[in-house]
Design a protein around this motif. Structure first.
Motif, PDB file in Angstrom:
ATOM      1  N   VAL A   1      -9.462  -4.644   2.518  1.00  0.00           N
ATOM      2  CA  VAL A   1      -8.392  -5.209   1.710  1.00  0.00           C
ATOM      3  C   VAL A   1      -8.525  -6.721   1.806  1.00  0.00           C
ATOM      4  O   VAL A   1      -8.624  -7.275   2.908  1.00  0.00           O
ATOM      5  CB  VAL A   1      -7.001  -4.750   2.188  1.00  0.00           C
ATOM      6  CG1 VAL A   1      -5.902  -5.461   1.411  1.00  0.00           C
ATOM      7  CG2 VAL A   1      -6.851  -3.240   2.055  1.00  0.00           C
TER       8      VAL A   1
ATOM      9  N   ILE B   1      -4.618  -9.197  -4.613  1.00  0.00           N
ATOM     10  CA  ILE B   1      -5.002  -8.225  -3.601  1.00  0.00           C
ATOM     11  C   ILE B   1      -6.142  -7.378  -4.166  1.00  0.00           C
ATOM     12  O   ILE B   1      -6.059  -6.893  -5.291  1.00  0.00           O
ATOM     13  CB  ILE B   1      -3.825  -7.279  -3.252  1.00  0.00           C
ATOM     14  CG1 ILE B   1      -2.540  -8.059  -2.983  1.00  0.00           C
ATOM     15  CG2 ILE B   1      -4.199  -6.346  -2.112  1.00  0.00           C
ATOM     16  CD1 ILE B   1      -2.566  -8.976  -1.814  1.00  0.00           C
TER      17      ILE B   1
ATOM     18  N   ALA C   1      -8.553  -4.037  -3.126  1.00  0.00           N
ATOM     19  CA  ALA C   1      -8.794  -2.930  -2.198  1.00  0.00           C
ATOM     20  C   ALA C   1     -10.061  -2.213  -2.639  1.00  0.00           C
ATOM     21  O   ALA C   1     -10.245  -1.928  -3.824  1.00  0.00           O
ATOM     22  CB  ALA C   1      -7.610  -1.964  -2.202  1.00  0.00           C
TER      23      ALA C   1
ATOM     24  N   LEU D   1       0.827  -1.210   0.000  1.00  0.00           N
ATOM     25  CA  LEU D   1       0.000   0.000   0.000  1.00  0.00           C
ATOM     26  C   LEU D   1       0.862   1.260   0.000  1.00  0.00           C
ATOM     27  O   LEU D   1       0.510   2.254  -0.625  1.00  0.00           O
ATOM     28  CB  LEU D   1      -0.951  -0.002   1.193  1.00  0.00           C
ATOM     29  CG  LEU D   1      -1.995  -1.123   1.218  1.00  0.00           C
ATOM     30  CD1 LEU D   1      -2.822  -1.054   2.495  1.00  0.00           C
ATOM     31  CD2 LEU D   1      -2.874  -1.093  -0.016  1.00  0.00           C
TER      32      LEU D   1
END
Length: 95
Positions: free
Chosen positions: A61, A83, A85, A34
């Protein structure tokens, strides 16, 4: 250097300017990832999603489909993870 697949949905997509991308970054945790992602405003995505080292309540997340708790930003990554988000929209009670 690790490489992961990142999907940014909703408000997060507007912050970073992409919806899906392969990202190579220095570090080995979700927090490091991040921090490596720059927003359209020039700061890191970490600065937008975290407060005092924890994930803010209005964001989520996911790592390989599993949602992280607020205190899990230091979760280690091995490379190859997916991932996601996204911003969370909360319902307000009312009538």
């Amino acid at each position: 250097m690790l490489e992961v697949q990142v999907a940014a949905l909703g408000a997060v997509r507007k912050l970073v300017g992409f919806s899906q991308k392969s990202i190579a970054f220095e570090g080995d945790t979700v927090a490091d990832l991040l921090r490596s992602l720059e927003t359209q405003a020039g700061n890191s995505l970490y600065e937008n999603l975290a407060c005092e080292g924890k994930l803010r309540g209005d964001y989520a997340v996911l790592v390989n489909g599993l949602s992280l708790r607020a205190d899990q930003l230091e979760t280690p990554l091995a490379g190859g993870e997916q991932i996601v988000a996204l911003a969370i929209i909360r319902h307000l009670a009312g009538g």
